[in-house]
Design an enzyme around this catalytic site. Structure first.
Site, PDB file in Angstrom:
ATOM      1  N   ASP A 196       8.126   2.335  -2.187  1.00 54.59           N
ATOM      2  CA  ASP A 196       9.580   2.201  -2.045  1.00 54.59           C
ATOM      3  C   ASP A 196      10.337   2.866  -3.196  1.00 54.59           C
ATOM      4  OD1 ASP A 196       9.452  -1.447  -2.119  1.00 54.59           O
ATOM      5  OD2 ASP A 196       8.735   0.022  -3.552  1.00 54.59           O
TER       6      ASP A 196
HETATM    7  C1  BGC Z   1       8.532  -1.747  -7.199  1.00 55.54           C
HETATM    8  C2  BGC Z   1       8.972  -2.446  -5.997  1.00 55.54           C
HETATM    9  C3  BGC Z   1      10.483  -2.533  -5.899  1.00 55.54           C
HETATM   10  C4  BGC Z   1      11.126  -1.213  -6.174  1.00 55.54           C
HETATM   11  C5  BGC Z   1      12.620  -1.259  -6.237  1.00 55.54           C
HETATM   12  C6  BGC Z   1       9.270  -0.501  -7.351  1.00 55.54           C
HETATM   13  O1  BGC Z   1       8.912   0.109  -8.531  1.00 55.54           O
HETATM   14  O2  BGC Z   1       7.167  -1.499  -7.140  1.00 55.54           O
HETATM   15  O3  BGC Z   1       8.415  -3.692  -6.057  1.00 55.54           O
HETATM   16  O4  BGC Z   1      10.819  -2.921  -4.614  1.00 55.54           O
HETATM   17  O5  BGC Z   1      10.647  -0.713  -7.375  1.00 55.54           O
HETATM   18  O6  BGC Z   1      13.062  -2.005  -7.330  1.00 55.54           O
HETATM   19  C1  NOJ Z   2       6.049  -3.407  -4.437  1.00 53.15           C
HETATM   20  C2  NOJ Z   2       6.618  -3.815  -3.143  1.00 53.15           C
HETATM   21  O1  NOJ Z   2       6.601  -5.208  -3.048  1.00 53.15           O
HETATM   22  C3  NOJ Z   2       5.880  -3.214  -2.006  1.00 53.15           C
HETATM   23  O2  NOJ Z   2       6.521  -3.507  -0.817  1.00 53.15           O
HETATM   24  C4  NOJ Z   2       5.765  -1.727  -2.205  1.00 53.15           C
HETATM   25  O3  NOJ Z   2       5.027  -1.230  -1.164  1.00 53.15           O
HETATM   26  C5  NOJ Z   2       5.179  -1.372  -3.543  1.00 53.15           C
HETATM   27  N1  NOJ Z   2       5.959  -1.988  -4.539  1.00 53.15           N
HETATM   28  C6  NOJ Z   2       5.080   0.118  -3.793  1.00 53.15           C
HETATM   29  O4  NOJ Z   2       6.299   0.692  -4.047  1.00 53.15           O
END
Ligand code: BGC
Ligand code: NOJ
Length: 814
Positions: free
Chosen positions: A486
């Site tokens: 994400d």
């Molecule tokens: C994290 C996610 C989060 C995203 C947005 C990413 O680096 O792994 O858990 O949803 O940042 O804050």
């Molecule tokens: C943490 C998020 O909870 C998960 O949904 C996502 O896939 C990973 N970060 C990688 O960005």
């Protein structure tokens, strides 16, 4: 360097000194009431929702890190005081130990001949936290000992609590029952709330305080409260400001005497018509009954026994004995334990997640279910339906939902185009585990809208259609806002500091950026869907899903293959991401794992080549890096992934969640040594010996370990709430050890290291207990099975007759 040790027999991790690199925590509570507790007693608790029903205040991002929540103090007659859990006073204790176990934590210490053991747990079926404080005088002479307790109440809504001081400094209210010493926190009870908190002490209470400033004294912290220093509470009743609960207990202990004092911190609700016993006077009748029921030491022993039995039952579903102690302890104890925490809390409340922002993640919770389904199928079933209810009519999904209301979270919205596909994998895992086809007929609405219900099966159909209706210029799925990663925000183009990539809306034409990862995930999900159709009376539809999967696999091979590995994506301009043509971000781990797991390129050498690229470019002694080379600057077309400094998080950190995909792919290709080697690199137990580098708890996975480009390579962050838990469990238990549920029976197809002589396992599956004995006769992975003494064809043990409760399987591999 170690800070403790595993006590495998007791299912405990024993921390031997309090100053661990970070607070090492445990979770208490298994149903609706949850507590975080650190190895020095810090943390907080909440009922169902860490934002809207938080009982205790906790100061995130504070120094020291683990401040707030709960505290205990002991004081001798000469005025010296200390905390039996070390914090907050931090006096050098003569002995200290913290045992984090299954649903409980026990912190023991000795100072000046006073030994203290505090056991914290949340009883099954209750909405309260128990602290059992056992004190013993090991001195040759009698002592006068004072015990002080302290909790600091959060004014329920943790976001409001931390922001709205002009209101909250005036709104806090408590009631104290001076007879029993029970302190009730009833902020906002006069208005729209039907709930309150209580803090009760089993011993006669010699004093209390409920106003923080009075207890601490002005300009003092929790480490040096005035009341403790002087040995005297002030009896304050809070009006606004910061309500606390503090008790003062006076004990005289003869030499060798032992005493138990029990504290209860609970959450209670009253029916609307029964809120008050007199105008504005809290009706405490129910709470008092609960308290009375728990002030009984032998009764509490039984409650703890129930808790132990509960966990033995859960862990008993799958137990193994292998030559590798790190495999054994993770598979038998800690990995399923962490899976339960992720199931309960998704990514909401940890020492890295504030509990305020992120509720239950759609893709997160679906992936957590992949491992959870075997532990409590009925709970998994309900979760599937809750998740499906936050799907949108177009098949997409809210990215998160709020635990209390189960409503989709509007702030984050939808448009993460991988989200709905995970539901297909989760339902499939549930069906294989339970055989419960009725779930496919169960009704769930869209966007929680009454009247929109369809059978769950249709939710899955719409999920797959959602991808097919959103293909980009190369025929690959559009990424939308982002996919699993994400931080790969290809449609975001944000140049403003401080914008949240999670909530930033996509700009312009979002139909061009495509994800090879989603293509792989689609193929996997469509193949699972075909199996579901075939096994649950919709065989005529299976063909269509196979065709769709094959077509997507073809496109992936034609447009998603870079020559040596799978591409990651195409951006809006049609430029490749994760290609040898890129100067940075040339190889990404996610499509290598996902495409291979989906079976793409398994028979033409591509999967093999992709895994070789992972080995060559991404493997480090601390695990597999997400991507290389790291982005050295910010790229407008890529977004958040390039915000992180090189080596951290998605920008070339070791994102542990993705490592098991590669382990599974290696196992599918028959590479048991390699799969196990990768597993060991991130296995927390195997990293225990380098705790000063790893820094997080050695008994649970962390989301991220800093990558090779980072100054702190090998340092873990974001422990506990991560998809790593479920996926590693699946990788090791189902693919390396190879015992996996299928629609037709239990498959036994291990791909273990060549030097292992074998292993044994017991697995409870659909009501029968399978005793599996794996014996290696040669260096390969070919398996032949004997079931109850009879050879069978293939690697799937057929389901036994309903009356047969024990199945003996001997698997010979050569
Ligand atoms: C994290 C996610 C989060 C995203 C947005 C990413 O680096 O792994 O858990 O949803 O940042 O804050
Ligand atoms: C943490 C998020 O909870 C998960 O949904 C996502 O896939 C990973 N970060 C990688 O960005």
């Amino acid at each position: 360097m170690r800070y403790g040790r595993f006590d495998d027999g007791a299912h405990e991790y024993v921390i031997e000194r309090p100053d661990t690199p970070l607070p090492w925590i445990n979770y208490l509570g298994q149903e609706e009431f949850f507590s975080l507790i650190s190895n020095t007693g810090g943390g907080y608790c909440f009922y169902r929702d860490a934002r809207l029903r938080r009982l205790l205040r906790y100061r995130y991002n504070s120094a020291p890190t683990d401040v707030g929540g709960r505290a205990l103090y002991l004081r001798l007659a000469d005025g010296e005081f200390w905390s039996p859990t070390w914090q907050p006073v931090r006096r050098a204790l003569q002995a200290y130990e913290c045992r984090h176990g299954m649903g409980y934590s026990r912190i023991s210490s000795t100072y000046r001949g006073v030994s203290a053991a505090v056991t914290y747990f949340v009883p099954l079926g209750q909405t309260l936290e128990v602290w059992r404080v056992k004190l013993a005088n090991r001195n040759a002479r009698p002592i006068d000992l004072q015990l002080f307790s302290l909790v600091e109440f959060c004014l329920w809504d943790a976001w409001d609590d931390q922001t709205n001081f002009q209101r909250n400094y005036s709104i806090g209210e408590v009631e104290v029952d001076s007879g029993t010493g029970v302190i009730y926190h009833k902020t906002e009870y006069r208005e729209r709330r039907n709930h309150f908190a209580y803090f009760a002490c089993s011993a006669p209470v010699a004093g209390f305080d409920t106003q923080r400033e009075a207890f601490l004294g002005a300009y003092r912290g929790l480490d040096r409260p005035m009341a403790v220093e002087e040995g005297r509470c002030r009896g304050t009743v809070a009006h606004g400001w910061a309500p606390i609960g503090a008790h003062q207990v006076e004990l005289t202990l003869g030499s060798g005497d032992e005493r138990e004092v029990i504290f209860l911190l609970g959450y209670a609700e009253n029916p609307p018509e029964d809120k008050f016993s007199a105008p504005n006077k809290l009706n405490t009748a129910r709470a008092r009954a609960t308290i009375a029921a728990h002030f009984d030491s032998s009764g509490l022993d039984a409650v703890l026994d129930d808790l132990h039995a509960h966990w033995e039952r859960l862990l008993g579903v799958y137990q193994v004995g292998t030559p590798d102690e790190h495999v054994n302890r993770m598979v038998n104890v800690w990995n399923p334990y962490q899976v339960v925490a992720t199931f309960n809390l998704s990514r909401s409340a940890s020492l890295f997640e504030s509990g305020i922002g992120r509720g239950m993640g759609f893709r997160d919770s679906n992936q957590d279910l992949l491992a959870f389904v075997q532990l409590a199928p009925p709970l998994a079933r309900q979760r599937l339906l809750d998740l499906a209810a936050t799907q949108l009519p177009n098949g997409g999904a809210y990215h998160q939902y709020q635990p209390l209301t189960k409503r989709g979270n509007d702030a984050v919205g939808s448009g993460f185009n991988d989200d709905p596909l995970w539901l297909v994998l989760a339902v499939s895992a549930y069906l294989k585990e339970s055989g419960d086809g009725s779930v496919l007929e169960a009704l769930a609405p869209y966007d929680n809208a009454p009247g929109s219900e369809t059978p769950l099966y249709e939710h899955l159909q719409r999920a797959l259609r959602y991808t097919l209706e959103r293909l980009g210029p190369h025929g690959l799925p559009q990424i939308g806002h982002a996919d699993w990663n994400d931080c790969l925000n290809l449609n975001c183009f944000s140049s403003e500091p401080g914008e949240s990539f999670q909530t930033h809306s996509d700009q312009g034409d979002t139909t061009k950026a495509e994800s090879v990862f989603i293509a792989g995930l689609f193929v996997l999900a469509a193949r699972e869907m075909a199996e579901i159709s075939r096994h649950f009376e919709r065989a005529e539809e299976a063909e269509g899903y196979i065709k769709a999967a094959d077509a997507m696999a073809q496109v992936t091979m034609q447009r998603g293959w870079d020559g040596e590995w799978f591409l990651r994506a195409y951006d809006r301009m049609g430029a490749k991401v994760g290609s040898r043509e890129c100067s940075e971000g040339r190889v990404f781990i996610e499509p290598q794992g996902m495409c291979a797991m989906a079976g793409i390129g398994l028979d033409d050498g591509r999967a093999q080549s992709a895994l070789a690229a992972v080995r060559q470019h991404l493997a480090t002694p601390h695990g597999l890096i997400l991507q290389q080379p790291a982005y050295s600057r910010y790229y407008l077309n890529l977004g958040e992934i390039s915000s992180y400094p090189p080596g951290y998080k998605e920008n070339a950190g070791i994102f542990c969640h993705t490592n098991p995909w590669i382990m599974i792919a290696e196992a599918m290709l028959g590479h048991g040594d390699q799969a196990h080697d990768y597993y060991t690199r991130i296995n927390p137990s195997a990293r225990e010996a380098i705790s000063e580098v790893h820094r997080c708890e050695p008994y649970v996975y962390a989301q991220m370990i800093a990558g090779r480009d980072a100054a702190t390579h090998g340092e873990a962050k974001n422990s506990w709430l991560t998809g790593t838990a479920a996926w590693n469990y699946v990788a090791v238990s189902q693919w390396i050890l190879g015992i996996r549920p299928t629609f037709t029976g239990l498959q036994v197809s291990p791909v273990i290291p060549t030097h292992w002589p074998g292993f044994s396992a017991t697995r409870i599956f659909r009501g029968a207990t399978y005793h599996v004995d794996v014996r290696r006769k040669g260096p390969g992975n070919a398996v032949s099975l004997e079931v109850d003494g009879q050879p069978i064809q293939g690697s799937i043990v057929p389901l036994p007759a309903a009356s047969q409760l024990e199945v003996r399987v001997v698997a010979t591999i050569c």
